[in-house]
Write a protein that holds these residues in place. Structure first.
Motif, short mmCIF file in Angstrom:
data_model
loop_
_atom_site.label_atom_id
_atom_site.label_comp_id
_atom_site.label_asym_id
_atom_site.label_seq_id
_atom_site.Cartn_x
_atom_site.Cartn_y
_atom_site.Cartn_z
N ARG A 96 0.84 -1.19 0.00
CA ARG A 96 0.00 0.00 0.00
C ARG A 96 0.88 1.24 0.00
O ARG A 96 1.81 1.34 0.78
CB ARG A 96 -0.93 0.00 1.23
CG ARG A 96 -2.16 0.85 1.05
CD ARG A 96 -3.15 0.68 2.18
NE ARG A 96 -2.91 1.58 3.28
CZ ARG A 96 -2.80 1.22 4.55
NH1 ARG A 96 -2.90 -0.06 4.88
NH2 ARG A 96 -2.60 2.10 5.50
N ASP B 50 -8.66 -4.62 5.66
CA ASP B 50 -7.37 -5.11 5.18
C ASP B 50 -6.63 -4.00 4.44
O ASP B 50 -7.13 -2.89 4.26
CB ASP B 50 -7.56 -6.33 4.26
CG ASP B 50 -8.47 -6.02 3.08
OD1 ASP B 50 -8.13 -5.10 2.31
OD2 ASP B 50 -9.50 -6.69 2.92
N ASN B 51 -5.42 -4.30 4.00
CA ASN B 51 -4.58 -3.30 3.36
C ASN B 51 -4.90 -3.09 1.88
O ASN B 51 -4.37 -2.17 1.26
CB ASN B 51 -3.10 -3.68 3.50
CG ASN B 51 -2.55 -3.34 4.88
OD1 ASN B 51 -2.53 -2.19 5.28
ND2 ASN B 51 -2.12 -4.35 5.61
N MET B 52 -5.74 -3.93 1.32
CA MET B 52 -6.04 -3.84 -0.11
C MET B 52 -7.38 -3.17 -0.38
O MET B 52 -7.48 -2.25 -1.18
CB MET B 52 -6.02 -5.25 -0.73
CG MET B 52 -4.69 -5.98 -0.56
SD MET B 52 -3.28 -5.09 -1.28
CE MET B 52 -3.67 -5.23 -3.01
N GLU B 53 -8.43 -3.61 0.31
CA GLU B 53 -9.77 -3.12 0.02
C GLU B 53 -10.38 -2.29 1.15
O GLU B 53 -11.28 -1.49 0.93
CB GLU B 53 -10.70 -4.29 -0.31
CG GLU B 53 -10.26 -5.09 -1.54
CD GLU B 53 -11.22 -6.23 -1.85
OE1 GLU B 53 -12.44 -5.96 -1.91
OE2 GLU B 53 -10.76 -7.36 -2.02
N GLY B 54 -9.92 -2.49 2.38
CA GLY B 54 -10.45 -1.73 3.50
C GLY B 54 -11.90 -2.05 3.83
O GLY B 54 -12.67 -1.17 4.23
N LYS B 55 -12.30 -3.30 3.68
CA LYS B 55 -13.68 -3.69 3.95
C LYS B 55 -14.01 -3.56 5.43
O LYS B 55 -13.13 -3.61 6.29
CB LYS B 55 -13.92 -5.13 3.49
CG LYS B 55 -13.86 -5.30 1.97
CD LYS B 55 -14.14 -6.74 1.57
CE LYS B 55 -14.13 -6.90 0.06
NZ LYS B 55 -14.38 -8.32 -0.35
N LYS C 186 -6.65 -0.07 5.31
CA LYS C 186 -6.84 0.92 4.25
C LYS C 186 -7.96 1.92 4.54
O LYS C 186 -7.86 3.10 4.21
CB LYS C 186 -7.12 0.21 2.92
CG LYS C 186 -7.21 1.14 1.75
CD LYS C 186 -7.42 0.39 0.44
CE LYS C 186 -7.49 1.35 -0.74
NZ LYS C 186 -7.69 0.63 -2.02
N GLY C 187 -9.06 1.48 5.16
CA GLY C 187 -10.21 2.34 5.37
C GLY C 187 -10.05 3.26 6.57
O GLY C 187 -9.72 2.80 7.66
N ARG D 84 -14.70 7.41 5.08
CA ARG D 84 -15.91 6.60 4.88
C ARG D 84 -17.15 7.36 5.32
O ARG D 84 -18.21 7.27 4.69
CB ARG D 84 -15.77 5.26 5.61
CG ARG D 84 -14.63 4.41 5.04
CD ARG D 84 -14.66 2.96 5.47
NE ARG D 84 -14.48 2.73 6.88
CZ ARG D 84 -13.88 1.66 7.39
NH1 ARG D 84 -13.37 0.73 6.58
NH2 ARG D 84 -13.77 1.49 8.69
#
Length: 348
Positions: A140, A292-297, A314-315, A320
Motif C-alpha cells: 500500500r 485489510d490493506n487492499m480493500e479496507g472492507k 486501508k479504510g 468513509r
C-alpha cells in the motif's frame, strides 16, 4: 436525524465494554469558546475549538509523553485522537505531545494551536533523507511514506531527558485514561504493546525469508508474536543502549536486497523485537477497524473490553463517513471528530 444518530451510537456502545474515565469540565466553564477556526487554505481542514480540559484534584506533576506524526492528509485523524485522549484523561494538563513532521507547515501548526489552545506540545523535524534509499515498495502506497518510518528514530529525535514515550498512530481514538497504559511495568523490556500470538506469524514475511536457512533462524530462542506498531510504550533509554535503530535499519537493507517482507515499517520491528516485548492487555489496541490493506472492507469489533479503537488498514473513518458509506464502527469515531462540517452531518 440527530436523535436517530444518538440512538445508533447508544446501541452500538451497548455491545461493547468501554472503559472510560471522562474528565468533566467544571460548572464554571461557561466562558469556554467553541468557535470555528477560520480556514487558512484549501489544504488544511477547518476545525472547531475543543473544550479546555483541566486536571482533577488528585493529579501530581508527572508528565505523560505522547508521540505522534503530523501529516496534513491525516490531520483530521490526529485532531480526533488528541481530543479523545484529553477527554478521557483524569490529568489532561499533564499530557505533553511530541509531534514529528517531515515538512514544516505553518497552517498545520496554527490549526493545532487554535483547536487546542492549552495543549502542551513540541514539534520536531524528521529528516526524510534518513530513510531515503532504505524504503522498499510495499502493498500500500501510504505505507511507503518516509514519515511512516519516523517511529524507528524516536530515540534519536526526542530529547534525552524524556525517558519513556507512548507512540500512537493518527487513525485511532482512546476511550480510557491513557495514564493506565503509561504506567505499565515494562519489566526491563524496551517496548510494551498488545501481542497477538494467535495470528499466523509466517504471513508477515515472504517465502524467500522462511526458505533461507540463515534468515529462518532469526527467531531462534524466541517465541515471536505479532504486535502492531501503531500503539507502543517505548523506553527510549533502553532503545538507545541496545542500538535498536541501527538493527532495524540493517533489516531494511536486507529487504532492499532480498525482498523478505511486504508491509512497510512493521516487519523490521518484528524481526528485531518480536518475542522480546512486554505484552499488555488487548483492550489497548482494538486494531484492524480500517479493514485489510487492499480493500479496507468493514470489520466488526473483537469481543471484550476496549480502551483504544484503531482504524489500521486501508479504510479511514473520516473518509468513509464523508462518502456516506461508513462502516458501523466508524460511528464510534465520529463523536471525536472536530472537523467543522461534522456537526452539520450529524444534524442532517
Amino acid at each position: 436525524m440527530a436523535s436517530r444518530t444518538f440512538i445508533l451510537l447508544l446501541g452500538l456502545l451497548s455491545f461493547i465494554i468501554v472503559a472510560t474515565t471522562v474528565s468533566s469540565l467544571p460548572s464554571s466553564s461557561g466562558g469556554i469558546r467553541r468557535g470555528v477556526i477560520r480556514k487558512p487554505s484549501a489544504d488544511v481542514p477547518v476545525f472547531r475549538e475543543a473544550p479546555a480540559f483541566r486536571n482533577g484534584d488528585s493529579c501530581g506533576a508527572q508528565r505523560i509523553h505522547i508521540v505522534m506524526t503530523l501529516d496534513a492528509n491525516y490531520l483530521r485523524g490526529t485532531m480526533a485522537a488528541i481530543f479523545s485522549i484529553l477527554q478521557h484523561s483524569t490529568c489532561p494538563e499533564n499530557m505533553e505531545f511530541h509531534f514529528l513532521w517531515a515538512r514544516f507547515d505553518r497552517e498545520v501548526f496554527s490549526s493545532i494551536k487554535s483547536t487546542f489552545p492549552s495543549l502542551n506540545f513540541k514539534f520536531y523535524r524528521f529528516d526524510s533523507s534518513r530513510v531515503r534509499g532504505k524504503i522498499s515498495k510495499s502493498i500500500r502506497q501510504s505505507l511507503d511514506q518516509p514519515l511512516n518510518y519516523a517511529r524507528i528514530y524516536l530515540a534519536d529525535i526526542i530529547p534525552p531527558d524524556v525517558k519513556r514515550v507512548i507512540y500512537l498512530d493518527s487513525d485511532l481514538v482512546v476511550v480510557d485514561d491513557i495514564a493506565k497504559l503509561w504506567e505499565v511495568d515494562l519489566e526491563n523490556r524496551v517496548l510494551a504493546a498488545p501481542e497477538y500470538c494467535h495470528a499466523n506469524f509466517t504471513y508477515y514475511f515472504s517465502n524467500l525469508f522462511w526458505l533461507d536457512p540463515v534468515l529462518a533462524k532469526t527467531f531462534q530462542g524466541r517465541r515471536p508474536c505479532y504486535f502492531n506498531t501503531g500503539v507502543m510504550v517505548v523506553d527510549l533509554e533502553r532503545w538507545r543502549q541496545g542500538q535498536l535503530t541501527q538493527k532495524v535499519e540493517e533489516w531494511m537493507t536486507v529487504q532492499k536486497q532480498k525482498r523478505i517482507y511486504h508491509l512497510g515499517s512493521l516487519p523490521p520491528f518484528l524481526l528485531v523485537l518480536a518475542g522480546n516485548i512486554k505484552g499488555v492487555d488487548h483492550r489497548w489496541n482494538q486494531h484492524g477497524l480500517g479493514g485489510d490493506n487492499m480493500e479496507g472492507k468493514c470489520r466488526s469489533l473483537h469481543p471484550g473490553p476496549i480502551s483504544l479503537l484503531h482504524w489500521s488498514g486501508k479504510g479511514k473513518p473520516w473518509l468513509r463517513l464523508d462518502s456516506r458509506k461508513p462502516c458501523i464502527v466508524d460511528h464510534l469515531w465520529a463523536p471525536y471528530d472536530l472537523y467543522r462540517s461534522s456537526m452539520h452531518v450529524l444534524e442532517e
